[in-house]
Design an enzyme around this catalytic site. Structure first.
Site, PDB file in Angstrom:
ATOM      1  N   GLY A  79      40.412  34.903  25.422  1.00 53.49           N
ATOM      2  CA  GLY A  79      39.474  35.593  26.324  1.00 53.49           C
ATOM      3  C   GLY A  79      39.345  34.850  27.645  1.00 53.49           C
ATOM      4  O   GLY A  79      39.469  35.432  28.730  1.00 53.49           O
ATOM      5  N   HIS A  80      39.135  33.524  27.553  1.00 54.22           N
ATOM      6  CA  HIS A  80      39.049  32.710  28.773  1.00 54.22           C
ATOM      7  C   HIS A  80      40.360  32.778  29.556  1.00 54.22           C
ATOM      8  O   HIS A  80      40.363  32.869  30.779  1.00 54.22           O
ATOM      9  CB  HIS A  80      38.799  31.246  28.415  1.00 54.22           C
ATOM     10  CG  HIS A  80      37.505  30.971  27.722  1.00 54.22           C
ATOM     11  ND1 HIS A  80      37.438  30.521  26.428  1.00 54.22           N
ATOM     12  CD2 HIS A  80      36.222  31.070  28.144  1.00 54.22           C
ATOM     13  CE1 HIS A  80      36.176  30.342  26.081  1.00 54.22           C
ATOM     14  NE2 HIS A  80      35.404  30.673  27.099  1.00 54.22           N
ATOM     15  N   LYS A 105      32.413  40.641  27.743  1.00 55.40           N
ATOM     16  CA  LYS A 105      31.822  40.207  26.473  1.00 55.40           C
ATOM     17  C   LYS A 105      30.352  39.845  26.689  1.00 55.40           C
ATOM     18  O   LYS A 105      29.497  40.078  25.844  1.00 55.40           O
ATOM     19  CB  LYS A 105      32.625  39.001  25.974  1.00 55.40           C
ATOM     20  CG  LYS A 105      31.928  38.080  25.024  1.00 55.40           C
ATOM     21  CD  LYS A 105      32.165  38.498  23.617  1.00 55.40           C
ATOM     22  CE  LYS A 105      31.292  37.773  22.623  1.00 55.40           C
ATOM     23  NZ  LYS A 105      31.126  36.364  22.874  1.00 55.40           N
ATOM     24  N   ASP A 106      30.085  39.237  27.870  1.00 51.61           N
ATOM     25  CA  ASP A 106      28.713  38.890  28.255  1.00 51.61           C
ATOM     26  C   ASP A 106      28.270  39.870  29.344  1.00 51.61           C
ATOM     27  O   ASP A 106      28.087  39.496  30.508  1.00 51.61           O
ATOM     28  CB  ASP A 106      28.664  37.446  28.753  1.00 51.61           C
ATOM     29  CG  ASP A 106      29.127  36.472  27.685  1.00 51.61           C
ATOM     30  OD1 ASP A 106      28.318  36.143  26.818  1.00 51.61           O
ATOM     31  OD2 ASP A 106      30.312  36.078  27.695  1.00 51.61           O
TER      32      ASP A 106
HETATM   33  P1  AMP Z   1      31.835  30.933  27.829  1.00 49.55           P
HETATM   34  O1  AMP Z   1      32.758  29.759  27.794  1.00 49.55           O
HETATM   35  O2  AMP Z   1      31.540  31.507  26.483  1.00 49.55           O
HETATM   36  O3  AMP Z   1      30.605  30.680  28.662  1.00 49.55           O
HETATM   37  O4  AMP Z   1      32.630  32.073  28.585  1.00 49.55           O
HETATM   38  C1  AMP Z   1      33.184  31.863  29.858  1.00 49.55           C
HETATM   39  C2  AMP Z   1      33.647  33.175  30.417  1.00 49.55           C
HETATM   40  O5  AMP Z   1      34.597  33.754  29.524  1.00 49.55           O
HETATM   41  C3  AMP Z   1      32.517  34.208  30.555  1.00 49.55           C
HETATM   42  O6  AMP Z   1      32.702  34.956  31.742  1.00 49.55           O
HETATM   43  C4  AMP Z   1      32.696  35.052  29.326  1.00 49.55           C
HETATM   44  O7  AMP Z   1      32.192  36.364  29.480  1.00 49.55           O
HETATM   45  C5  AMP Z   1      34.203  35.065  29.200  1.00 49.55           C
HETATM   46  N1  AMP Z   1      34.582  35.415  27.826  1.00 49.55           N
HETATM   47  C6  AMP Z   1      34.114  34.874  26.665  1.00 49.55           C
HETATM   48  N2  AMP Z   1      34.648  35.499  25.609  1.00 49.55           N
HETATM   49  C7  AMP Z   1      35.472  36.467  26.095  1.00 49.55           C
HETATM   50  C8  AMP Z   1      36.302  37.464  25.513  1.00 49.55           C
HETATM   51  N3  AMP Z   1      36.398  37.604  24.194  1.00 49.55           N
HETATM   52  N4  AMP Z   1      36.997  38.285  26.338  1.00 49.55           N
HETATM   53  C9  AMP Z   1      36.903  38.167  27.687  1.00 49.55           C
HETATM   54  N5  AMP Z   1      36.131  37.247  28.293  1.00 49.55           N
HETATM   55  C10 AMP Z   1      35.426  36.409  27.521  1.00 49.55           C
END
Ligand code: AMP
Length: 290
Positions: free
Chosen positions: A38-39, A151-152
């Protein structure tokens, strides 16, 4: 690729790269690390749209509540750096907490209304922490574009509103949610799930599909959609529902019976043991993206 821990060094390096690329554009991907596909999809989008790609990895204490998983949040910088490099990042910024918050912060950014429901309601202060750290990171990196995952979805709504209200010089690019083959939304927190919890967590994406079908049929009221989704989630014995909501998007206002807005979000947060998972589906009449 460069791994940088100091704000001053990061600014200098971005300045140098911008010049080197003839006034190149900067794409920014803020994360909390423990990277997954995702990242990396955000990095790929940034690489496509901008000349210089900066990723930050920072577990921001300001956005965690006192009883949340700040200490236990998974971290693995070595692995993250390898993945970011392979995905083509130019710079990864990994500041220590003391670099981002050298003294107690007295200035914070708070976005009203869109933060009132969903995760804003169940995690008081969370979005103030997010808005504040994203503002700091935007000021440090000064990106042309910043990439966030749907996702967020509430986070995207909050950041977009903040950027708009405060005339910040950055374009927010929302990117689709990446899922495992069986439908589970990718998340750094998925590693906490036991094999049985992982199996049962499938009810989340399934229940979103159920909601989509009900909404498109236009036969069920918003309350009925919520009830049916909750019912489906409860078929998983280990699921403990935090919220299931049907709201307009991006306003995040309640949907009145018989008045479906052009874009709605069905959003849920469910705990499996100690692990809190979120997922959502935005439904636009005509098409949908998850
Ligand atoms: P986080 O590390 O969880 O704070 O996420 C960092 C970024 O990655 C944020 O913009 C999230 O929305 C995005 N993100 C997390 N999980 C996913 C996913 N499964 N698909 C796409 N983007 C994601």
């Amino acid at each position: 690729m460069q791994a940088i821990k100091r704000i001053s060094q990061l600014k200098e390096e971005i300045r140098r790269l911008r010049k080197e690329k003839g006034d190149g554009t900067v794409g920014f991907v803020p994360t909390m690390g423990y990277l997954h596909e995702g990242h990396l999809s955000l990095l790929a989008a940034a690489k496509k749209e901008t000349d210089i790609v900066v990723m930050s990895i920072f577990v921001n204490p300001l956005q965690f509540g006192p009883n949340e998983d700040f200490e236990k949040y998974p971290r693995d910088h070595e692995r993250d750096l390898k993945m970011a490099e392979a995905a083509g990042a130019d710079i990864v910024f990994l500041p220590e907490t003391s670099e981002m918050y050298p003294r107690p912060i007295k200035t914070t950014v708070s976005v009203a209304e869109v933060t009132e429901r969903l995760c804003g309601a169940s995690r008081p202060g969370h979005f103030d922490g997010v808005a504040t750290v994203v503002t700091k990171l935007f000021n440090i990196v000064q990106p042309d574009k910043a990439f966030f995952g749907m996702k967020d979805a509430q986070q995207v709504a909050v950041i977009r509103r903040m950027v708009d209200d405060l005339n910040m010089n950055v374009t927010i690019v929302p990117c689709p949610t990446l899922r495992e083959e069986d439908g589970l939304a990718m998340s750094s927190r998925n590693v906490y799930l036991s094999p049985e919890e992982r199996k049962q967590a499938l009810v989340l994406s399934q229940s979103l599909r159920l909601a989509e079908a009900l909404i498109r049929e236009r036969s069920a009221s918003p309350d009925e959609v919520r009830r049916r989704v909750e019912e489906h989630i409860r078929t998983a014995q280990l699921a403990d529902i935090d919220y299931v909501e049907l709201l307009s998007y991006p306003e995040l206002a309640p949907v009145q019976p018989g008045q479906m807005p052009p874009s709605v979000i069905i959003a849920l947060a469910v705990k499996f043991g100690k692990t809190r998972l979120i997922d959502n589906l935005i439904i636009e009449m005509g098409n949908s993206h998850v």
